[in-house]
Design a protein around this motif. Structure first.
Motif: not given
Length: 213
Positions: A103-121
């Motif tokens: 809901e907070s996204l506002h740019s005209q992006y083509d692709v969104l990457a949803v990422c986790l902060s606890d993936q160390p590698n």
């Protein structure tokens, strides 16, 4: 991003989920765990910086002050612009953070990457491979998910069309939308364990060479 191929033409938005309590590890900010002397947040920011994302949103919740302080430090060090969104209902789980981020996204992006902060590698190379796979996806595929030996991985990529479809449905979140629309998902089969490695327990800490703050 790769200087060749279609992926270099994609405008990228990134959402990093860092709102969790880390309850299975005694309530700690997992994003601030360290690998090779750097916090997991620093590792991720360094992986992202060369991609020059159009938009980089980080969702915080539990441990927000500590995580936001580290984000500010890394943003300044790397010249990386980030938007921080606090989830004041983080106890409702990851789905609430995902919805808030979308809901907070506002740019005209083509692709969104949803990422986790606890993936160390997860590395810049891993993110670039995902973008390259997304760029050559078959018509009608609006999402891309890595899969290792039958196990779902992360990050997951979404077209802006997919995100708009999710947002059009009240309370819908990414995982449920994927499950309900498997025909829209391209599975990227890979043997790269980084996509399925995260830090949930003390066993993971030992196995992945993680140190506490």
């Amino acid at each position: 991003m790769s200087s060749t191929g279609k992926s270099s033409n994609l405008s990228l938005a990134i959402v990093l989920l860092a709102a969790g309590e880390g309850s299975r590890m005694g309530s700690i900010p997992k994003a601030l765990l360290r690998k090779d002397g750097k916090t997991l947040l620093e590792h991720f920011c360094r992986a992202v910086e060369p991609l020059r994302p159009l938009e980089f949103t980080v969702v915080t919740g539990f441990h927000a002050d500590a995580i936001e302080a580290e984000l500010a430090k890394q943003g300044k060090a790397l010249g990386l612009t980030m938007t921080v969104v606090r989830n004041h209902q983080a106890e409702q789980g990851q789905g609430s953070s995902v919805r808030l981020a979308l809901e907070s996204l506002h740019s005209q992006y083509d692709v969104l990457a949803v990422c986790l902060s606890d993936q160390p590698n997860i590395s810049n190379q891993d993110l670039t491979r995902l973008l390259e796979q997304f760029a050559v996806r078959e018509p009608g595929k609006e999402m891309l998910m890595p899969q290792v030996n039958g196990q779902r991985g992360n990050p997951v990529l979404f077209s802006r069309k997919a995100v708009e479809s999710i947002l059009a449905i009240p309370k819908m979140v990414c995982r449920l939308y994927m499950d309900q629309n498997p025909n829209l998902v391209k599975i990227f089969e890979t043997d790269d364990l980084a996509f399925i490695q995260d830090v949930d327990t003390e066993v993971d800490v030992q196995k992945l060479g993680i140190t506490r703050i």
